[in-house]
Design a protein around this motif. Structure first.
Motif, PDB file in Angstrom:
ATOM      1  N   GLU A 182     -12.402  -2.717   4.984  1.00 63.35           N
ATOM      2  CA  GLU A 182     -12.522  -4.167   4.805  1.00 63.35           C
ATOM      3  C   GLU A 182     -11.840  -4.608   3.508  1.00 63.35           C
ATOM      4  N   ASP A 183     -12.026  -3.835   2.435  1.00 64.38           N
ATOM      5  CA  ASP A 183     -11.374  -4.137   1.160  1.00 64.38           C
ATOM      6  C   ASP A 183      -9.855  -4.076   1.311  1.00 64.38           C
ATOM      7  N   LEU A 184      -9.385  -3.116   2.065  1.00 65.05           N
ATOM      8  CA  LEU A 184      -7.952  -2.984   2.333  1.00 65.05           C
ATOM      9  C   LEU A 184      -7.430  -4.214   3.068  1.00 65.05           C
ATOM     10  N   VAL A 185      -8.141  -4.658   4.098  1.00 64.06           N
ATOM     11  CA  VAL A 185      -7.732  -5.841   4.864  1.00 64.06           C
ATOM     12  C   VAL A 185      -7.758  -7.085   3.975  1.00 64.06           C
ATOM     13  N   ILE A 186      -8.780  -7.205   3.148  1.00 70.56           N
ATOM     14  CA  ILE A 186      -8.856  -8.347   2.229  1.00 70.56           C
ATOM     15  C   ILE A 186      -7.625  -8.374   1.332  1.00 70.56           C
ATOM     16  N   ASN A 187      -7.254  -7.239   0.786  1.00 69.67           N
ATOM     17  CA  ASN A 187      -6.079  -7.176  -0.088  1.00 69.67           C
ATOM     18  C   ASN A 187      -4.800  -7.556   0.648  1.00 69.67           C
ATOM     19  N   ILE A 188      -4.657  -7.080   1.868  1.00 70.50           N
ATOM     20  CA  ILE A 188      -3.468  -7.414   2.660  1.00 70.50           C
ATOM     21  C   ILE A 188      -3.433  -8.909   2.947  1.00 70.50           C
ATOM     22  N   MET A 189      -4.565  -9.458   3.370  1.00 74.61           N
ATOM     23  CA  MET A 189      -4.625 -10.888   3.700  1.00 74.61           C
ATOM     24  C   MET A 189      -4.350 -11.753   2.470  1.00 74.61           C
TER      25      MET A 189
ATOM     26  N   MET B  50      -7.382   7.600  -0.703  1.00 76.28           N
ATOM     27  CA  MET B  50      -7.428   6.202  -0.243  1.00 76.28           C
ATOM     28  C   MET B  50      -8.497   5.423  -0.992  1.00 76.28           C
ATOM     29  N   TYR B  51      -9.634   6.085  -1.206  1.00 72.73           N
ATOM     30  CA  TYR B  51     -10.756   5.406  -1.854  1.00 72.73           C
ATOM     31  C   TYR B  51     -10.524   5.189  -3.350  1.00 72.73           C
ATOM     32  N   ASN B  52      -9.487   5.791  -3.910  1.00 70.93           N
ATOM     33  CA  ASN B  52      -9.099   5.468  -5.282  1.00 70.93           C
ATOM     34  C   ASN B  52      -8.400   4.118  -5.352  1.00 70.93           C
ATOM     35  N   TYR B  53      -7.903   3.664  -4.225  1.00 73.68           N
ATOM     36  CA  TYR B  53      -7.175   2.393  -4.170  1.00 73.68           C
ATOM     37  C   TYR B  53      -7.983   1.271  -3.529  1.00 73.68           C
ATOM     38  N   PHE B  54      -8.779   1.611  -2.525  1.00 75.86           N
ATOM     39  CA  PHE B  54      -9.540   0.611  -1.775  1.00 75.86           C
ATOM     40  C   PHE B  54     -10.936   1.148  -1.490  1.00 75.86           C
ATOM     41  N   GLU B  55     -11.941   0.309  -1.664  1.00 78.39           N
ATOM     42  CA  GLU B  55     -13.332   0.730  -1.460  1.00 78.39           C
ATOM     43  C   GLU B  55     -13.648   1.022  -0.003  1.00 78.39           C
ATOM     44  N   SER B  56     -12.970   0.300   0.902  1.00 79.88           N
ATOM     45  CA  SER B  56     -13.267   0.403   2.329  1.00 79.88           C
ATOM     46  C   SER B  56     -12.096  -0.163   3.127  1.00 79.88           C
TER      47      SER B  56
ATOM     48  N   ARG C 253       2.145   2.866  -4.914  1.00 78.38           N
ATOM     49  CA  ARG C 253       1.347   3.605  -3.933  1.00 78.38           C
ATOM     50  C   ARG C 253       0.404   2.649  -3.190  1.00 78.38           C
ATOM     51  N   LYS C 254      -0.214   1.748  -3.929  1.00 78.13           N
ATOM     52  CA  LYS C 254      -1.122   0.771  -3.315  1.00 78.13           C
ATOM     53  C   LYS C 254      -0.368  -0.074  -2.296  1.00 78.13           C
ATOM     54  N   GLN C 255       0.834  -0.513  -2.667  1.00 78.55           N
ATOM     55  CA  GLN C 255       1.641  -1.316  -1.743  1.00 78.55           C
ATOM     56  C   GLN C 255       2.042  -0.498  -0.520  1.00 78.55           C
ATOM     57  N   GLN C 256       2.377   0.776  -0.724  1.00 76.47           N
ATOM     58  CA  GLN C 256       2.720   1.650   0.395  1.00 76.47           C
ATOM     59  C   GLN C 256       1.544   1.757   1.361  1.00 76.47           C
ATOM     60  N   ILE C 257       0.344   1.960   0.831  1.00 79.08           N
ATOM     61  CA  ILE C 257      -0.853   2.064   1.673  1.00 79.08           C
ATOM     62  C   ILE C 257      -1.063   0.763   2.437  1.00 79.08           C
ATOM     63  N   MET C 258      -0.904  -0.365   1.753  1.00 73.47           N
ATOM     64  CA  MET C 258      -1.096  -1.661   2.414  1.00 73.47           C
ATOM     65  C   MET C 258      -0.070  -1.858   3.538  1.00 73.47           C
ATOM     66  N   ASN C 259       1.172  -1.450   3.298  1.00 74.07           N
ATOM     67  CA  ASN C 259       2.207  -1.587   4.329  1.00 74.07           C
ATOM     68  C   ASN C 259       1.884  -0.729   5.555  1.00 74.07           C
ATOM     69  N   VAL C 260       1.445   0.498   5.306  1.00 74.32           N
ATOM     70  CA  VAL C 260       1.080   1.390   6.412  1.00 74.32           C
ATOM     71  C   VAL C 260      -0.126   0.824   7.150  1.00 74.32           C
ATOM     72  N   ALA C 261      -1.140   0.401   6.407  1.00 77.03           N
ATOM     73  CA  ALA C 261      -2.354  -0.150   7.022  1.00 77.03           C
ATOM     74  C   ALA C 261      -2.034  -1.381   7.858  1.00 77.03           C
ATOM     75  N   LEU C 262      -1.172  -2.213   7.356  1.00 77.84           N
ATOM     76  CA  LEU C 262      -0.777  -3.422   8.091  1.00 77.84           C
ATOM     77  C   LEU C 262      -0.184  -3.051   9.444  1.00 77.84           C
ATOM     78  N   LYS C 263       0.695  -2.073   9.447  1.00 80.16           N
ATOM     79  CA  LYS C 263       1.301  -1.643  10.708  1.00 80.16           C
ATOM     80  C   LYS C 263       0.264  -1.012  11.634  1.00 80.16           C
ATOM     81  N   VAL C 264      -0.582  -0.149  11.100  1.00 82.25           N
ATOM     82  CA  VAL C 264      -1.598   0.525  11.920  1.00 82.25           C
ATOM     83  C   VAL C 264      -2.565  -0.501  12.520  1.00 82.25           C
ATOM     84  N   ILE C 265      -3.016  -1.438  11.712  1.00 87.84           N
ATOM     85  CA  ILE C 265      -3.956  -2.452  12.204  1.00 87.84           C
ATOM     86  C   ILE C 265      -3.276  -3.377  13.204  1.00 87.84           C
TER      87      ILE C 265
END
Length: 193
Positions: free
Chosen positions: A60-67, A52-58, A16-28
């Motif tokens: 910015e945290d989501l972007v940090i994880n993707i990067m 979402m907040y169960n996986y990422f604090e913000s 699920r975390k990877q799915q969110i990161m993949n979606v966020a990457l495309k959206v960003i």
């Protein structure tokens, strides 16, 4: 049906975390950092904003994880045997892997360059990136020093600038960028002295 094991739950969480990161990457990558809200990312990921907040604090945290994930994948191909010593063959393997990574993940590199150009966002991820990139730079400096370069620090920065430039030009115009020809030129440029 028996309850899931801890291992199964962790696997589901990571997926699920990877799915969110993949979606966020495309959206960003498609909309820019400032236009990519947590609500929008959650909606496109098919989950609630609260989840979402169960996986990422913000965001910015989501972007940090993707990067970090993207850079970890890239730097793992830099010294593939992880002995801290770079050989010419490993440098050229890294060049090939870098080109392949750019070609296969345009959204990540689009986001990467967006983040680089937004100092307020880049400053958030700088400490984590430095942890990844410092050993990379040290190993590269040692390699160029061992090859007899007068200024290995400048050589490493030159190498990184070339690789960044290739990535930027490719993501701007992937259909017309002469990737194979540029890759050949970079291989020739960084042959042993």
């Amino acid at each position: 049906m028996s309850p899931r094991t801890d291992t199964q739950n962790e696997k589901i969480r990571l997926e699920r975390k990877q799915q969110i990161m993949n979606v966020a990457l495309k959206v960003i990558a498609d909309n820019g950092f400032s236009n990519a809200s947590i609500s929008r990312i959650a909606k496109e990921a098919g989950i609630s904003k609260g989840l979402m907040y169960n996986y990422f604090e913000s965001k910015e945290d989501l972007v940090i994880n993707i990067m970090l994930e993207g850079f970890n994948q890239l730097t793992n191909s830099f010294d593939p045997n992880h002995d801290g010593v770079l050989t010419e063959e490993e440098l050229h393997f890294f060049i090939d892997q870098s080109f392949q990574t750019v070609e296969q993940n345009i959204p990540f590199w689009r986001m990467y360059f967006m983040v680089l150009l937004q100092p307020d966002v880049y400053s958030i991820i700088t400490p984590q990136l430095e942890k990844i990139l410092t050993p990379f730079y040290k190993t590269a400096i040692n390699y160029f020093a061992s090859q007899g370069y007068d200024d290995p620090v400048t050589e490493v920065r030159f190498f990184a600038a070339i690789m960044d430039g290739v990535g930027l030009h490719y993501i701007m115009d992937p259909e017309n960028f002469p990737m194979e020809g540029v890759k050949t030129k970079i291989h020739q440029l960084f042959k042993c002295k």
